[in-house]
Scaffold this active site. Structure first.
Site, PDB file in Angstrom:
ATOM      1  N   LYS A  12       9.091 -25.688  41.059  1.00  0.00           N
ATOM      2  CA  LYS A  12       8.178 -25.487  39.924  1.00  0.00           C
ATOM      3  C   LYS A  12       7.377 -26.760  39.669  1.00  0.00           C
ATOM      4  O   LYS A  12       7.878 -27.865  39.880  1.00  0.00           O
ATOM      5  CB  LYS A  12       8.968 -25.099  38.672  1.00  0.00           C
ATOM      6  CG  LYS A  12       9.525 -23.679  38.735  1.00  0.00           C
ATOM      7  CD  LYS A  12       9.907 -23.166  37.352  1.00  0.00           C
ATOM      8  CE  LYS A  12      10.365 -21.721  37.449  1.00  0.00           C
ATOM      9  NZ  LYS A  12      10.610 -21.112  36.152  1.00  0.00           N
ATOM     10  N   ARG A  26       7.216 -19.639  -4.208  1.00  0.00           N
ATOM     11  CA  ARG A  26       8.636 -19.969  -4.299  1.00  0.00           C
ATOM     12  C   ARG A  26       8.852 -20.393  -5.744  1.00  0.00           C
ATOM     13  O   ARG A  26       8.081 -21.166  -6.292  1.00  0.00           O
ATOM     14  CB  ARG A  26       8.982 -21.080  -3.301  1.00  0.00           C
ATOM     15  CG  ARG A  26       8.758 -20.575  -1.866  1.00  0.00           C
ATOM     16  CD  ARG A  26       9.724 -21.172  -0.872  1.00  0.00           C
ATOM     17  NE  ARG A  26      10.005 -20.237   0.212  1.00  0.00           N
ATOM     18  CZ  ARG A  26       9.315 -20.146   1.344  1.00  0.00           C
ATOM     19  NH1 ARG A  26       8.277 -20.912   1.551  1.00  0.00           N
ATOM     20  NH2 ARG A  26       9.655 -19.283   2.274  1.00  0.00           N
ATOM     21  N   ARG A  74       0.833  -1.211   0.000  1.00  0.00           N
ATOM     22  CA  ARG A  74       0.000   0.000   0.000  1.00  0.00           C
ATOM     23  C   ARG A  74       0.869   1.263   0.000  1.00  0.00           C
ATOM     24  O   ARG A  74       0.619   2.217  -0.746  1.00  0.00           O
ATOM     25  CB  ARG A  74      -0.898  -0.034   1.245  1.00  0.00           C
ATOM     26  CG  ARG A  74      -1.717   1.205   1.509  1.00  0.00           C
ATOM     27  CD  ARG A  74      -2.553   0.925   2.758  1.00  0.00           C
ATOM     28  NE  ARG A  74      -3.341   2.060   3.184  1.00  0.00           N
ATOM     29  CZ  ARG A  74      -2.921   2.978   4.040  1.00  0.00           C
ATOM     30  NH1 ARG A  74      -1.690   2.904   4.525  1.00  0.00           N
ATOM     31  NH2 ARG A  74      -3.724   3.960   4.396  1.00  0.00           N
ATOM     32  N   MET A 100       8.385 -21.154  14.594  1.00  0.00           N
ATOM     33  CA  MET A 100       9.080 -20.988  13.310  1.00  0.00           C
ATOM     34  C   MET A 100      10.344 -20.144  13.454  1.00  0.00           C
ATOM     35  O   MET A 100      10.671 -19.673  14.537  1.00  0.00           O
ATOM     36  CB  MET A 100       8.135 -20.334  12.313  1.00  0.00           C
ATOM     37  CG  MET A 100       7.149 -21.315  11.711  1.00  0.00           C
ATOM     38  SD  MET A 100       6.157 -20.473  10.486  1.00  0.00           S
ATOM     39  CE  MET A 100       5.643 -21.879   9.507  1.00  0.00           C
ATOM     40  N   GLY A 101      11.006 -19.931  12.336  1.00  0.00           N
ATOM     41  CA  GLY A 101      12.225 -19.114  12.331  1.00  0.00           C
ATOM     42  C   GLY A 101      13.282 -19.668  11.393  1.00  0.00           C
ATOM     43  O   GLY A 101      14.392 -19.156  11.344  1.00  0.00           O
ATOM     44  N   ASP A 133      15.520 -12.515  10.333  1.00  0.00           N
ATOM     45  CA  ASP A 133      16.839 -13.147  10.198  1.00  0.00           C
ATOM     46  C   ASP A 133      17.716 -12.473   9.144  1.00  0.00           C
ATOM     47  O   ASP A 133      18.606 -13.095   8.586  1.00  0.00           O
ATOM     48  CB  ASP A 133      16.658 -14.636   9.840  1.00  0.00           C
ATOM     49  CG  ASP A 133      15.904 -14.833   8.538  1.00  0.00           C
ATOM     50  OD1 ASP A 133      15.322 -13.854   8.028  1.00  0.00           O
ATOM     51  OD2 ASP A 133      15.902 -15.962   8.020  1.00  0.00           O
ATOM     52  N   ASP A 140      15.614 -13.190   2.734  1.00  0.00           N
ATOM     53  CA  ASP A 140      16.961 -13.413   2.230  1.00  0.00           C
ATOM     54  C   ASP A 140      16.972 -13.961   0.787  1.00  0.00           C
ATOM     55  O   ASP A 140      17.687 -13.441  -0.074  1.00  0.00           O
ATOM     56  CB  ASP A 140      17.621 -14.416   3.201  1.00  0.00           C
ATOM     57  CG  ASP A 140      19.043 -14.678   2.864  1.00  0.00           C
ATOM     58  OD1 ASP A 140      19.857 -13.797   3.147  1.00  0.00           O
ATOM     59  OD2 ASP A 140      19.333 -15.759   2.312  1.00  0.00           O
ATOM     60  N   GLY A 141      16.185 -14.996   0.531  1.00  0.00           N
ATOM     61  CA  GLY A 141      16.141 -15.605  -0.804  1.00  0.00           C
ATOM     62  C   GLY A 141      15.668 -14.603  -1.847  1.00  0.00           C
ATOM     63  O   GLY A 141      16.220 -14.503  -2.954  1.00  0.00           O
TER      64      GLY A 141
HETATM   65  P1  ADP Z   1      12.514 -15.606   1.467  1.00  0.00           P
HETATM   66  O1  ADP Z   1      12.620 -14.466   0.516  1.00  0.00           O
HETATM   67  O2  ADP Z   1      11.411 -15.452   2.469  1.00  0.00           O
HETATM   68  O3  ADP Z   1      13.865 -15.945   2.086  1.00  0.00           O
HETATM   69  P2  ADP Z   1      12.836 -17.913  -0.323  1.00  0.00           P
HETATM   70  O4  ADP Z   1      14.165 -18.311   0.218  1.00  0.00           O
HETATM   71  O5  ADP Z   1      11.858 -18.986  -0.618  1.00  0.00           O
HETATM   72  O6  ADP Z   1      12.064 -16.894   0.635  1.00  0.00           O
HETATM   73  O7  ADP Z   1      13.102 -17.078  -1.653  1.00  0.00           O
HETATM   74  C1  ADP Z   1      12.050 -16.584  -2.444  1.00  0.00           C
HETATM   75  C2  ADP Z   1      12.379 -16.750  -3.913  1.00  0.00           C
HETATM   76  O8  ADP Z   1      13.578 -16.032  -4.223  1.00  0.00           O
HETATM   77  C3  ADP Z   1      12.672 -18.188  -4.340  1.00  0.00           C
HETATM   78  O9  ADP Z   1      11.523 -18.886  -4.707  1.00  0.00           O
HETATM   79  C4  ADP Z   1      13.581 -18.003  -5.552  1.00  0.00           C
HETATM   80  O10 ADP Z   1      12.838 -17.742  -6.718  1.00  0.00           O
HETATM   81  C5  ADP Z   1      14.362 -16.755  -5.179  1.00  0.00           C
HETATM   82  N1  ADP Z   1      15.647 -17.143  -4.570  1.00  0.00           N
HETATM   83  C6  ADP Z   1      15.848 -17.746  -3.382  1.00  0.00           C
HETATM   84  N2  ADP Z   1      17.141 -17.990  -3.140  1.00  0.00           N
HETATM   85  C7  ADP Z   1      17.813 -17.522  -4.208  1.00  0.00           C
HETATM   86  C8  ADP Z   1      19.202 -17.478  -4.580  1.00  0.00           C
HETATM   87  N3  ADP Z   1      20.150 -17.953  -3.783  1.00  0.00           N
HETATM   88  N4  ADP Z   1      19.511 -16.934  -5.774  1.00  0.00           N
HETATM   89  C9  ADP Z   1      18.543 -16.448  -6.573  1.00  0.00           C
HETATM   90  N5  ADP Z   1      17.224 -16.457  -6.294  1.00  0.00           N
HETATM   91  C10 ADP Z   1      16.852 -16.982  -5.137  1.00  0.00           C
END
Ligand code: ADP
Length: 334
Positions: free
Chosen positions: A228, A86, A35, A183-184, A143, A117-118
């Site tokens: 306890k 994903r 938003r 979770m985490g 994280d 991170d991903g």
């Molecule tokens: P988050 O962003 O919550 O950490 P994910 O690790 O599932 O979640 O990453 C989300 C998407 O980002 C993945 O489905 C993939 O398409 C992309 N991605 C994840 N890791 C990598 C990586 N090492 N290099 C490139 N793209 C990535």
């Protein structure tokens, strides 16, 4: 030319069309961030395209223009209206190429990605191919090394806290041990925080390899010897299995023990004030960066203030566990 690196700066107002997506695990507050990007973007004269289902939507062209009204009535909703996914294909050269051709088709000049991170690693790959990006940290896990806070963390903590309070009532009545798995992923930030707020006797973290005898059984027996009669044990999902730990506790101590795995309940729900405000401020900051032509950066929180950092530099920072919280948790569990 790689666009990753310091001091990447375009002219102010160099971009006209923003693409925005949410990716990876959903987190409460992502809607507030969407938003903010849409409203602040339109306010500053951008056209904003919403990309559905994360990088999958980018690859397959699941893109629609957002309006001021397309983000009405979402600030209080968990999940993400853009949905998330994903995308294993996106991690391949073929997927990246498809994504790059799709941004051209829709005229998207700069991408705002909201995720963890991903998601940021994927954004970095795109930036290397010449697609300018800005990231907003959204994950319940908190994280991400470059920021002290990620959108969704507070709501998840409050959801877990509510569950602990309920479980504590029944643990008290039956004089049981309740073992809660939270979770985490590979991080124990949720576990250590709710360990303190929930008054847990023991917290099992992925950051430290727990020895079940000395780190779980012994402290529980000591608690029993200090008087306890019921116990709460928090297990971070990356640190072990609540079911297995609960079984061992019952066998070794004779204390009746029950395991609860909270699971995806932690990812849903209406975002707390903290998450709504943080998401709103981070979304606005992302648009300000685009307006100034400063890209390939992540929005972050540092010392309670909204900041931003070069994406490559940011991804090299490892998030450390706050050791003070662990020692405080141990004292307060006496
Ligand atoms: P988050 O962003 O919550 O950490 P994910 O690790 O599932 O979640 O990453 C989300 C998407 O980002 C993945 O489905 C993939 O398409 C992309 N991605 C994840 N890791 C990598 C990586 N090492 N290099 C490139 N793209 C990535």
């Amino acid at each position: 030319m790689s666009l990753v690196g310091k001091d990447i700066k375009y002219e102010s107002n160099a971009f006209k069309t923003i693409g925005v997506l949410t990716s990876g695990g959903d987190a409460p507050g992502m809607n507030a961030a969407i938003r903010a990007v849409v409203r602040a973007g339109i306010f500053h004269g951008f056209r904003v395209m919403g990309i559905r289902k994360g990088y999958n939507g980018l690859i397959y062209g699941d893109v629609t223009e957002m309006t001021l009204r397309s983000v009405s009535d979402i600030i209080h909703r968990g999940g993400t209206i853009l949905q998330t996914a994903r995308s294993p294909l996106f991690k391949t050269e073929e997927g990246l190429e498809k994504a790059m051709s799709m941004v051209k088709i829709f005229g998207i000049e700069v991408l705002v990605v909201i995720g963890g991170d991903g998601t940021f690693r994927g954004a970095m790959d795109l930036s290397k191919l010449g697609m300018p990006v800005v990231g907003i940290p959204g994950t319940i896990d908190n994280d991400i090394g470059c920021t002290e806070y990620t959108i969704g963390f507070d709501t998840a903590l409050n959801t877990v806290q509510d569950a602990i309070d309920k479980i504590r009532d029944t643990a008290y009545s039956h004089e049981r041990c309740s073992v809660l798995e939270v979770m985490g992923r590979h991080a124990g930030h949720i576990a250590i925080s709710v360990g303190i707020s929930g008054g847990a006797e023991v917290v099992v973290l992925p950051e430290y390899k727990a020895d079940i005898e000395t780190d779980v059984i012994k402290p529980l027996i000591e608690c029993r010897n200090r008087g306890k009669r019921h116990y709460v044990v928090i297990v971070a999902e990356g640190g072990g299995s609540a079911v297995e730990i609960s079984d061992i506790i019952e066998k070794k101590t004779g204390i009746e023990s029950r395991a609860t795995i909270l699971g995806h309940i932690q990812r849903g729900g209406s975002p707390t004030v903290r998450d709504r405000v943080t998401a709103s401020l981070m979304g606005v900051r992302a648009v300000e960066l685009l307006k100034e032509g400063r890209v390939n950066r992540l929005v972050a929180m540092t010392a309670g203030k909204i900041t931003d950092i070069d994406i490559k530099e940011a991804m090299e920072i490892k998030k450390e566990m706050d050791l003070k919280l662990i020692s405080i948790g141990k004292i307060l569990a006496l």
